[in-house]
Write a protein that holds these residues in place. Sequence first.
Motif, PDB file in Angstrom:
ATOM      1  N   ILE A 128       0.830  -1.214   0.000  1.00  7.50           N
ATOM      2  CA  ILE A 128       0.000   0.000   0.000  1.00  7.50           C
ATOM      3  C   ILE A 128       0.859   1.257   0.000  1.00  7.50           C
ATOM      4  N   ALA A 131       1.035   2.970  -3.461  1.00 12.02           N
ATOM      5  CA  ALA A 131      -0.160   3.740  -3.825  1.00 12.02           C
ATOM      6  C   ALA A 131      -0.253   5.015  -2.999  1.00 12.02           C
ATOM      7  N   VAL A 132       0.010   4.900  -1.705  1.00 10.10           N
ATOM      8  CA  VAL A 132      -0.036   6.067  -0.830  1.00 10.10           C
ATOM      9  C   VAL A 132       1.015   7.084  -1.259  1.00 10.10           C
TER      10      VAL A 132
END
Length: 159
Positions: A128, A131-132
Motif C-alpha cells: 500500500i 499507492a499512498v
Amino acid sequence: LEEREQRLEEILKQYKQTAAFEGAGTGFGGFWLGLADFPLFLSIKMKFLFDAGQLYGFNVDSYEEKVFLLNVFMLAFSSDDARRSMKDVVLDWEQIPQSRKQIDWKTLQIEYRDTLDFVKLLQLFPGIGAAVGFIANGRLLQHLGETTKNASRLRLLNS
C-alpha cells in the motif's frame, strides 16, 4: 502574469509526475526505501519552489528571496495556527522590516514534520506504500504549487 502562470502549470505538472513516481518507488520498497523518500521528496519540492520563484522574477540567489521562498514553503506545510502568522509575513513581504525577514528553522522543521507524519507513515508499509506515496506526493506538490502561485501573485500585485 497569465503567461507566467501557464508556464508554472507546465512545470508543476512535470514536478508532480516526478514526485508521484518517486513516492510510488520508495513506497513500494517498504520501510528501508521509505526512509529515502524524505530527502528525495524534499529536494523535489525545493527545486520546484526555486524554479517557480525564478519564473515569477525573484532573484533566488539572494538570501532575502530564499527566505521568502522558505516562508512560502512554511505557509504550505504548517498547522493552521502557524499558517495564520506566516500569511502576514508572506503577504507583506515588501513592507516588513529586514529584522523580520528571517527563518525560524526549528519551527519550519517541526511544522513540516507534523504535517506529513501520518501520510508518510502509511507509505512505509510494503504494497500500500506505493499507492499512498504516488497519491500523497502528487497532492502535496499540487498544494505547494497552489500556495506558491498565490503567494507570488499577491506579492507581484502588491508591489
